[in-house]
Write a protein that holds these residues in place. Sequence first.
Motif, PDB file in Angstrom:
ATOM      1  N   GLY A  82       0.780  -1.222   0.000  1.00 54.71           N
ATOM      2  CA  GLY A  82       0.000   0.000   0.000  1.00 54.71           C
ATOM      3  C   GLY A  82       0.814   1.275   0.000  1.00 54.71           C
ATOM      4  O   GLY A  82       0.249   2.377   0.042  1.00 54.71           O
ATOM      5  N   THR A  83       2.140   1.166  -0.012  1.00 54.66           N
ATOM      6  CA  THR A  83       3.011   2.335  -0.051  1.00 54.66           C
ATOM      7  C   THR A  83       3.984   2.214  -1.218  1.00 54.66           C
ATOM      8  O   THR A  83       4.136   1.143  -1.807  1.00 54.66           O
ATOM      9  CB  THR A  83       3.815   2.477   1.258  1.00 54.66           C
ATOM     10  OG1 THR A  83       4.651   1.315   1.426  1.00 54.66           O
ATOM     11  CG2 THR A  83       2.893   2.605   2.453  1.00 54.66           C
ATOM     12  N   ASN A  84       4.641   3.314  -1.554  1.00 55.33           N
ATOM     13  CA  ASN A  84       5.624   3.321  -2.622  1.00 55.33           C
ATOM     14  C   ASN A  84       7.023   3.197  -2.037  1.00 55.33           C
ATOM     15  O   ASN A  84       7.408   3.956  -1.146  1.00 55.33           O
ATOM     16  CB  ASN A  84       5.536   4.618  -3.439  1.00 55.33           C
ATOM     17  CG  ASN A  84       4.261   4.692  -4.240  1.00 55.33           C
ATOM     18  OD1 ASN A  84       3.718   3.663  -4.627  1.00 55.33           O
ATOM     19  ND2 ASN A  84       3.770   5.896  -4.478  1.00 55.33           N
ATOM     20  N   VAL A  85       7.772   2.224  -2.519  1.00 58.58           N
ATOM     21  CA  VAL A  85       9.161   2.022  -2.084  1.00 58.58           C
ATOM     22  C   VAL A  85      10.080   2.622  -3.139  1.00 58.58           C
ATOM     23  O   VAL A  85       9.935   2.347  -4.335  1.00 58.58           O
ATOM     24  CB  VAL A  85       9.470   0.526  -1.908  1.00 58.58           C
ATOM     25  CG1 VAL A  85      10.922   0.335  -1.487  1.00 58.58           C
ATOM     26  CG2 VAL A  85       8.535  -0.091  -0.872  1.00 58.58           C
ATOM     27  N   THR A  86      10.997   3.459  -2.734  1.00 56.65           N
ATOM     28  CA  THR A  86      11.923   4.087  -3.658  1.00 56.65           C
ATOM     29  C   THR A  86      13.338   4.009  -3.099  1.00 56.65           C
ATOM     30  O   THR A  86      13.527   3.901  -1.884  1.00 56.65           O
ATOM     31  CB  THR A  86      11.537   5.559  -3.911  1.00 56.65           C
ATOM     32  OG1 THR A  86      12.426   6.122  -4.876  1.00 56.65           O
ATOM     33  CG2 THR A  86      11.609   6.370  -2.628  1.00 56.65           C
ATOM     34  N   GLY A  87      14.318   4.043  -3.978  1.00 66.09           N
ATOM     35  CA  GLY A  87      15.700   3.964  -3.530  1.00 66.09           C
ATOM     36  C   GLY A  87      16.673   4.064  -4.694  1.00 66.09           C
ATOM     37  O   GLY A  87      16.271   4.118  -5.858  1.00 66.09           O
ATOM     38  N   PRO A  88      17.971   4.100  -4.390  1.00 67.46           N
ATOM     39  CA  PRO A  88      18.984   4.201  -5.438  1.00 67.46           C
ATOM     40  C   PRO A  88      18.996   2.939  -6.298  1.00 67.46           C
ATOM     41  O   PRO A  88      18.904   1.825  -5.785  1.00 67.46           O
ATOM     42  CB  PRO A  88      20.295   4.350  -4.654  1.00 67.46           C
ATOM     43  CG  PRO A  88      19.895   4.722  -3.264  1.00 67.46           C
ATOM     44  CD  PRO A  88      18.554   4.121  -3.034  1.00 67.46           C
ATOM     45  N   SER A  89      19.116   3.105  -7.599  1.00 67.90           N
ATOM     46  CA  SER A  89      19.166   1.974  -8.521  1.00 67.90           C
ATOM     47  C   SER A  89      20.575   1.393  -8.564  1.00 67.90           C
ATOM     48  O   SER A  89      21.532   1.969  -8.023  1.00 67.90           O
ATOM     49  CB  SER A  89      18.754   2.413  -9.924  1.00 67.90           C
ATOM     50  OG  SER A  89      19.732   3.291 -10.462  1.00 67.90           O
ATOM     51  N   ILE A  90      20.727   0.255  -9.232  1.00 71.78           N
ATOM     52  CA  ILE A  90      22.035  -0.368  -9.365  1.00 71.78           C
ATOM     53  C   ILE A  90      22.974   0.530 -10.163  1.00 71.78           C
ATOM     54  O   ILE A  90      24.179   0.564  -9.914  1.00 71.78           O
ATOM     55  CB  ILE A  90      21.919  -1.762 -10.030  1.00 71.78           C
ATOM     56  CG1 ILE A  90      23.295  -2.408 -10.190  1.00 71.78           C
ATOM     57  CG2 ILE A  90      21.220  -1.663 -11.370  1.00 71.78           C
ATOM     58  CD1 ILE A  90      24.068  -2.628  -8.922  1.00 71.78           C
ATOM     59  N   ARG A  91      22.435   1.302 -11.127  1.00 75.67           N
ATOM     60  CA  ARG A  91      23.274   2.206 -11.913  1.00 75.67           C
ATOM     61  C   ARG A  91      23.880   3.296 -11.036  1.00 75.67           C
ATOM     62  O   ARG A  91      25.056   3.634 -11.171  1.00 75.67           O
ATOM     63  CB  ARG A  91      22.450   2.831 -13.038  1.00 75.67           C
ATOM     64  CG  ARG A  91      21.910   1.830 -14.017  1.00 75.67           C
ATOM     65  CD  ARG A  91      23.009   1.169 -14.854  1.00 75.67           C
ATOM     66  NE  ARG A  91      22.495   0.016 -15.566  1.00 75.67           N
ATOM     67  CZ  ARG A  91      22.745  -1.235 -15.252  1.00 75.67           C
ATOM     68  NH1 ARG A  91      23.510  -1.518 -14.210  1.00 75.67           N
ATOM     69  NH2 ARG A  91      22.256  -2.230 -15.953  1.00 75.67           N
TER      70      ARG A  91
END
Length: 290
Positions: free
Chosen positions: A76-85
């Motif tokens: 029910g929430t949005n998870v965001t974070g740094p990508s592998i790139r």
Amino acid sequence: MNNLTEQFNNPQATQQFQGGALAMASASREMEEVKGQIFMAKQFPRNIFAAEQRILDTCKRPALAAVAMYRYPKGGTNVTGPSIRLAEAIAQNWGNLSYGIQELEQRNGESVAKAFCWDLETNVRQEKVFTVKHAIGLKGGKLKQLTDPRDVYEKVANDGARRLRACILGVIPGDVIDKAVQQCTDTLAGNSQGPLKDRVAKMLEGFKNHYRVTQEMVEEKFGYSANSFTEFDYVELVNIANSLKDGMSKVEDWFNKEDAKKADGGLGAEFKKEVKDDAAANANVPANEG
């Protein structure tokens, strides 16, 4: 003496002896390489302030900023974070790191692999061992077995990317990661490739062409018209697109497919009309004469 002679006359015993010797030689070579890396890291330690500045300068590149973050819905929430790139770019500029993905063995249609990141200066190390099935999921819950070595390699590399990202982010100081993320967000928000309305229109067109997501579906998710989108809304659109591209989420996780049935084919028409009106105004030609 006779036992030793019999051992070397036995092909199987000879093969086992040679295999053991090769393994010992390989282990010895790897140990010497590690010692050399540690020695060079001690001889040329990183300048933390210079390394941080290199990372921030790299994050000012629009091409990197565009793929720097991922997003996917969970619980029910949005998870965001740094990508592998972004993690790889940070590691490259932080320096004196050894990181990568190693396939340890293959057995019974699966591979055992290891993702790792090792700070050669501080001896801080993150390591994750995982198993990859030689199969990919198809529609209807079916599995397709992979037999081609290249397909297996790509499957291991793709599954290992998330583990490698976690290892890198576990070694790099958290405040450096946060500054890099903020710089990427600022770079993306201040991208001077064109007016915001043109970039939003291009993004909406990309969603329709690649994912069959219409403008109405996007507006339904955000809760207001695309005319009211800000730079922060544009950044969120880019993050969603990266999530879909990387396979971290599905279209259904973000958009209501029922809206597609009510959507017309005029995607971005209002944006294009505004661009045409602006061009006509700049040319001192009335818009209705264009």
